[in-house]
Design an enzyme around this catalytic site. Structure first.
Site, PDB file in Angstrom:
ATOM      1  N   ALA A   2      -5.534   1.661  -4.362  1.00 23.76           N
ATOM      2  CA  ALA A   2      -5.483   1.277  -2.948  1.00 23.76           C
ATOM      3  C   ALA A   2      -4.411   2.102  -2.260  1.00 23.76           C
ATOM      4  O   ALA A   2      -3.280   2.175  -2.738  1.00 23.76           O
ATOM      5  CB  ALA A   2      -5.177  -0.214  -2.802  1.00 23.76           C
ATOM      6  N   GLU A   3      -4.774   2.745  -1.151  1.00 24.93           N
ATOM      7  CA  GLU A   3      -3.830   3.579  -0.423  1.00 24.93           C
ATOM      8  C   GLU A   3      -2.962   2.712   0.479  1.00 24.93           C
ATOM      9  O   GLU A   3      -3.455   1.935   1.287  1.00 24.93           O
ATOM     10  CB  GLU A   3      -4.586   4.603   0.427  1.00 24.93           C
ATOM     11  CG  GLU A   3      -3.676   5.582   1.152  1.00 24.93           C
ATOM     12  CD  GLU A   3      -4.450   6.608   1.943  1.00 24.93           C
ATOM     13  OE1 GLU A   3      -3.815   7.415   2.630  1.00 24.93           O
ATOM     14  OE2 GLU A   3      -5.687   6.595   1.871  1.00 24.93           O
TER      15      GLU A   3
END
Length: 445
Positions: A255-256
């Site tokens: 997840a960024e």
């Protein structure tokens, strides 16, 4: 000798001084305090503040450097966002306006930055509930339904879940670079900006982007099938060394810029999945046994502090949990299996976590031997430049200070804070697990 003033003169001068004053300085109001965003699924809900209100991560970022709105008294901005077409309508009310030294904030440009062309007048907004009632259904009908399983053992689950009211929930996957899907995503962008910390739009022309939609199909009063979006996620298919991009055989999920809450939620979910993961249990039992019986001051458990690499790789293949995330859940799983009422167990666990944190940050074994972190001067920022030296014969590198972190007491204080934070996170996730277990929602074994 001082001259005396007449009484009348003194009275007049005093009155003049009392009439002198200063205008009130406008301190502004936080955007998040006066703006509310409501989700509505029909025209009847528009105008009502009883609708579902979302909680944006940061509305202040759209209003100047300090995130404040100036020049209004009694300001209220209510925004209704349609879950049918994702158009928006805003209603701005206030008692009065005045320039208190910082002007009067123009609200329209900021709202346009969030919603763009989706922000419409009320009459047009109400019309979209009928003219675009099939917008999501028409686009989602071209997507591929993703098979969903409730657990690894459930090999007979269907591709959708049925609700008690007869509605169906499905996960749809679509390529992002098609024109209809790009249009749908452009209408979802305001939710990205409002609800994702650091969120920004993706390049919809890049063929490696895909979007996953969680949709719910329901019957409306007229008997027609309506499709609603419950959630969505964009996924980029990176190149996987040596010769392919990730496809159905997903290797890893990241997840960024995840928010703290997303990290907490992810840890809770992955911990639940790992509780049923049989290959991990012997490794857990080994560490738990050591913590119950061993003396951590003598570090007899150091060799067993980490799970076997083979177990982490199986979890990565089967559950798509990467190594960093696995290790975070690993500590929670150990704590869950300890007798938390036993003071010896809890003290050993604290020492175990402390040892792991210090090992991760300081890499004590390497530093004590031949690996050194040293500062290197530069013209920009002396504190931000360093190199790692590997000394052949031990000792200190010549001519360079090898203690960039300051004095030892400061380093110890910072490490203790990290250990405290790590323990707080572990306890928080564990409490969530125990609560769900009591409700019968998490496995006992």
């Amino acid at each position: 000798m001082a001259l005396k003033q007449k009484g009348g003169e003194i009275s007049t001068e005093a009155k003049k001084r009392r009439r002198v004053g200063f205008a009130n300085i406008d301190t502004g109001i936080e955007a998040s305090e006066c703006i509310k965003v409501f989700l509505v699924k029909s025209g009847d809900e528009v105008g009502s503040t009883n609708s579902f209100c979302i909680n944006p991560v940061d509305l202040n970022q759209f209003f100047g450097e300090d995130g404040k709105i100036y020049g209004y008294k009694g300001l209220r901005v209510n925004i209704w966002l349609s879950t049918v077409s994702f158009h928006a309508y805003s209603e701005i009310t206030f008692e009065s306006t005045s320039d208190g030294g910082k002007g009067i904030t123009d609200l329209e440009p900021a709202l346009q930055d969030i919603f763009g062309e989706l922000l419409t007048e009320k009459e047009q907004f109400l019309q979209t509930f009928s003219t675009e009632r099939n917008f999501i259904r028409n686009i989602a009908s071209d997507g591929a339904v993703v098979p969903c399983k409730t657990s690894e053992e459930d090999d007979h689950s269907s591709n959708s879940n049925s609700e008690a009211d007869g509605s169906m929930i499905k996960v749809i996957r679509m390529k992002q670079d098609s024109k209809p899907v790009g249009l749908l995503y452009s209408r979802l962008v305001p939710l990205v900006l409002l609800l994702v910390d650091g969120g920004s739009p993706i390049d919809v022309t890049d063929p490696r982007w895909e979007i996953f939609l969680v949709v719910k199909k329901v019957q409306d009063p007229l008997g027609d099938c309506i499709t609603n979006v419950l959630g969505f996620a964009t996924v980029y298919r990176f190149f996987h060394y040596p010769d392919s991009t990730l496809s159905e055989n997903i290797y890893d999920v990241t997840a960024e810029e995840p928010s703290d809450y997303l990290q907490y939620l992810r840890a809770c979910i992955d911990t639940k999945r790992l509780l049923c993961f049989q290959p991990i249990k012997p490794a857990i039992n080994s560490v738990v046994s050591c913590l119950k019986e061993g003396n951590l001051s003598k570090r007899i458990c150091r060799s067993s502090s980490c799970p076997p690499a083979s177990v982490m790789e199986i979890a990565r293949q089967k559950l798509k949990i990467n190594k960093k995330q696995f290790l975070r859940c690993w500590e929670v799983l150990i704590y869950l299996n300890l007798n938390q009422e036993n003071s010896k167990c809890t003290e050993n666990f604290r020492a175990w976590v402390s040892d792991r944190v210090k090992s991760d940050i300081v890499d004590k074994d390497a530093v004590d031997s031949r690996k050194h972190l040293v500062e290197v001067p530069n013209d920009y920022d002396h504190d931000m430049t360093f190199v790692v030296c590997w000394l052949q014969n031990g000792g200190e590198p010549d001519g360079i200070d090898s203690n960039p972190g300051g004095n030892q007491s400061t380093q110890d204080e910072q490490l203790n804070e990290l250990v405290k934070k790590r323990l707080e996170d572990i306890v928080k996730i564990t409490n969530k697990a125990l609560l769900q277990r009591r409700k019968g929602q998490w496995p006992l074994e």
